[in-house]
Write a protein that holds these residues in place. Structure first.
Motif, PDB file in Angstrom:
ATOM      1  N   MET A 134       0.683  -1.161   0.053  1.00  0.00           N
ATOM      2  CA  MET A 134      -0.046  -0.202  -0.024  1.00  0.00           C
ATOM      3  C   MET A 134       1.068   1.199   0.037  1.00  0.00           C
ATOM      4  O   MET A 134       1.868   1.464   0.832  1.00  0.00           O
ATOM      5  N   LYS A 135       0.418   2.063  -0.836  1.00  0.00           N
ATOM      6  CA  LYS A 135       1.271   3.540  -0.902  1.00  0.00           C
ATOM      7  C   LYS A 135       0.826   4.344   0.100  1.00  0.00           C
ATOM      8  O   LYS A 135      -0.535   4.648  -0.096  1.00  0.00           O
ATOM      9  N   LEU A 136       1.551   4.979   0.804  1.00  0.00           N
ATOM     10  CA  LEU A 136       0.992   6.044   1.720  1.00  0.00           C
ATOM     11  C   LEU A 136       0.442   7.178   1.162  1.00  0.00           C
ATOM     12  O   LEU A 136      -0.666   7.810   1.602  1.00  0.00           O
ATOM     13  N   GLU A 137       0.974   7.656   0.092  1.00  0.00           N
ATOM     14  CA  GLU A 137       0.480   8.855  -0.596  1.00  0.00           C
ATOM     15  C   GLU A 137      -0.832   8.521  -1.253  1.00  0.00           C
ATOM     16  O   GLU A 137      -1.746   9.524  -1.586  1.00  0.00           O
ATOM     17  N   ASN A 138      -1.282   7.461  -1.362  1.00  0.00           N
ATOM     18  CA  ASN A 138      -2.503   7.081  -2.146  1.00  0.00           C
ATOM     19  C   ASN A 138      -3.746   7.075  -1.189  1.00  0.00           C
ATOM     20  O   ASN A 138      -4.939   6.606  -1.429  1.00  0.00           O
ATOM     21  N   LEU A 139      -3.420   7.135   0.195  1.00  0.00           N
ATOM     22  CA  LEU A 139      -4.500   6.702   1.284  1.00  0.00           C
ATOM     23  C   LEU A 139      -5.303   8.030   0.960  1.00  0.00           C
ATOM     24  O   LEU A 139      -5.241   9.110   0.629  1.00  0.00           O
ATOM     25  N   SER A 140      -6.611   7.645   1.541  1.00  0.00           N
ATOM     26  CA  SER A 140      -7.655   8.881   1.550  1.00  0.00           C
ATOM     27  C   SER A 140      -7.294   9.786   2.849  1.00  0.00           C
ATOM     28  O   SER A 140      -6.487   9.599   3.709  1.00  0.00           O
ATOM     29  N   ARG A 141      -8.116  10.816   2.656  1.00  0.00           N
ATOM     30  CA  ARG A 141      -7.713  11.950   3.541  1.00  0.00           C
ATOM     31  C   ARG A 141      -7.967  11.750   5.115  1.00  0.00           C
ATOM     32  O   ARG A 141      -7.395  11.904   6.096  1.00  0.00           O
ATOM     33  N   ARG A 142      -9.165  10.991   4.921  1.00  0.00           N
ATOM     34  CA  ARG A 142      -9.492  10.440   6.529  1.00  0.00           C
ATOM     35  C   ARG A 142      -8.528   9.414   7.093  1.00  0.00           C
ATOM     36  O   ARG A 142      -8.003   9.535   8.242  1.00  0.00           O
ATOM     37  N   LYS A 143      -8.030   8.404   6.160  1.00  0.00           N
ATOM     38  CA  LYS A 143      -6.944   7.496   6.733  1.00  0.00           C
ATOM     39  C   LYS A 143      -5.674   8.278   6.964  1.00  0.00           C
ATOM     40  O   LYS A 143      -4.903   7.785   7.901  1.00  0.00           O
ATOM     41  N   LYS A 144      -5.312   9.452   6.082  1.00  0.00           N
ATOM     42  CA  LYS A 144      -4.065  10.029   6.472  1.00  0.00           C
ATOM     43  C   LYS A 144      -4.377  10.644   7.793  1.00  0.00           C
ATOM     44  O   LYS A 144      -3.137  10.520   8.557  1.00  0.00           O
ATOM     45  N   LEU A 145      -5.452  11.372   7.996  1.00  0.00           N
ATOM     46  CA  LEU A 145      -5.515  11.891   9.446  1.00  0.00           C
ATOM     47  C   LEU A 145      -5.313  11.042  10.518  1.00  0.00           C
ATOM     48  O   LEU A 145      -4.786  11.415  11.524  1.00  0.00           O
ATOM     49  N   VAL A 146      -6.035  10.034  10.420  1.00  0.00           N
ATOM     50  CA  VAL A 146      -6.011   9.066  11.553  1.00  0.00           C
ATOM     51  C   VAL A 146      -4.401   8.416  11.771  1.00  0.00           C
ATOM     52  O   VAL A 146      -3.946   8.331  12.662  1.00  0.00           O
ATOM     53  N   LEU A 147      -3.661   8.126  10.437  1.00  0.00           N
ATOM     54  CA  LEU A 147      -2.491   7.819  10.510  1.00  0.00           C
ATOM     55  C   LEU A 147      -1.413   8.763  11.151  1.00  0.00           C
ATOM     56  O   LEU A 147      -0.592   8.467  11.836  1.00  0.00           O
ATOM     57  N   SER A 148      -1.857  10.105  10.745  1.00  0.00           N
ATOM     58  CA  SER A 148      -0.945  11.052  11.153  1.00  0.00           C
ATOM     59  C   SER A 148      -1.097  11.108  12.699  1.00  0.00           C
ATOM     60  O   SER A 148       0.069  11.699  13.581  1.00  0.00           O
ATOM     61  N   ILE A 149      -2.453  11.301  13.091  1.00  0.00           N
ATOM     62  CA  ILE A 149      -2.480  11.426  14.812  1.00  0.00           C
ATOM     63  C   ILE A 149      -1.833  10.120  15.533  1.00  0.00           C
ATOM     64  O   ILE A 149      -1.228  10.393  16.393  1.00  0.00           O
ATOM     65  N   LEU A 150      -1.821   8.811  14.777  1.00  0.00           N
ATOM     66  CA  LEU A 150      -1.430   7.969  15.316  1.00  0.00           C
ATOM     67  C   LEU A 150       0.130   7.891  15.515  1.00  0.00           C
ATOM     68  O   LEU A 150       0.952   7.879  16.595  1.00  0.00           O
ATOM     69  N   LEU A 151       0.762   8.490  14.308  1.00  0.00           N
ATOM     70  CA  LEU A 151       2.222   8.845  14.215  1.00  0.00           C
ATOM     71  C   LEU A 151       2.796   9.689  15.277  1.00  0.00           C
ATOM     72  O   LEU A 151       3.709   9.882  16.007  1.00  0.00           O
ATOM     73  N   ASP A 152       1.922  10.977  15.323  1.00  0.00           N
ATOM     74  CA  ASP A 152       2.492  11.822  16.371  1.00  0.00           C
ATOM     75  C   ASP A 152       2.290  11.445  17.915  1.00  0.00           C
ATOM     76  O   ASP A 152       3.178  11.654  18.829  1.00  0.00           O
ATOM     77  N   VAL A 153       1.283  10.668  18.220  1.00  0.00           N
ATOM     78  CA  VAL A 153       1.165   9.871  19.484  1.00  0.00           C
ATOM     79  C   VAL A 153       2.562   9.030  19.913  1.00  0.00           C
ATOM     80  O   VAL A 153       3.168   9.139  20.899  1.00  0.00           O
ATOM     81  N   ILE A 154       2.744   8.369  18.679  1.00  0.00           N
ATOM     82  CA  ILE A 154       4.108   7.242  18.951  1.00  0.00           C
ATOM     83  C   ILE A 154       5.403   8.350  19.168  1.00  0.00           C
ATOM     84  O   ILE A 154       5.995   8.008  20.007  1.00  0.00           O
ATOM     85  N   GLY A 155       5.254   9.487  18.429  1.00  0.00           N
ATOM     86  CA  GLY A 155       6.383  10.463  18.404  1.00  0.00           C
ATOM     87  C   GLY A 155       6.443  10.994  19.819  1.00  0.00           C
ATOM     88  O   GLY A 155       7.481  11.081  20.428  1.00  0.00           O
ATOM     89  N   MET A 156       5.288  11.096  20.287  1.00  0.00           N
ATOM     90  CA  MET A 156       5.300  11.867  21.799  1.00  0.00           C
ATOM     91  C   MET A 156       5.567  10.786  22.755  1.00  0.00           C
ATOM     92  O   MET A 156       6.377  11.194  23.861  1.00  0.00           O
TER      93      MET A 156
END
Length: 96
Positions: free
Chosen positions: A1-23
């Motif tokens: 799965m290519k990350l740039e092809n994810l839907s806006r909603r899936k990118k938002l959920v993934l972004s929040i998850l990755l930010d939590v992991i980073g924190m």
């Protein structure tokens, strides 16, 4: 799965998850390059490269982990960028 092809909603959920992991990550030397790589894969072109560099710096510098760089990039791309935000308009025409 290519990350740039994810839907806006899936990118938002993934972004929040990755930010939590980073924190919560205490091994910033390990997470910083991974974070930068994922950011460049989520967003194409120069904006992805710049965001990847910012993400790397944000993760590697102590005390900056609280900055949600993935979520900020999502908002910059999909909320504040008028060019990418334009939805196609459908016009229905009745014929006699």
């Amino acid at each position: 799965m290519k990350l740039e092809n994810l839907s806006r909603r899936k990118k938002l959920v993934l972004s929040i998850l990755l930010d939590v992991i980073g924190m919560i990550t205490f091994i910033d030397l390990f997470w910083a390059p991974i974070s930068a790589y994922i950011m460049t894969r989520m967003y194409n072109g120069n904006k992805g490269k710049i965001a990847g560099a910012v993400s790397f710096i944000e993760e590697i510098v102590p005390g900056l982990d609280f900055i949600p760089s993935f979520t900020i990039m999502w908002f910059l791309t999909y909320v504040f960028n008028k060019k990418d935000n334009q939805e196609p308009i459908t016009i229905k025409v009745k014929s006699n």
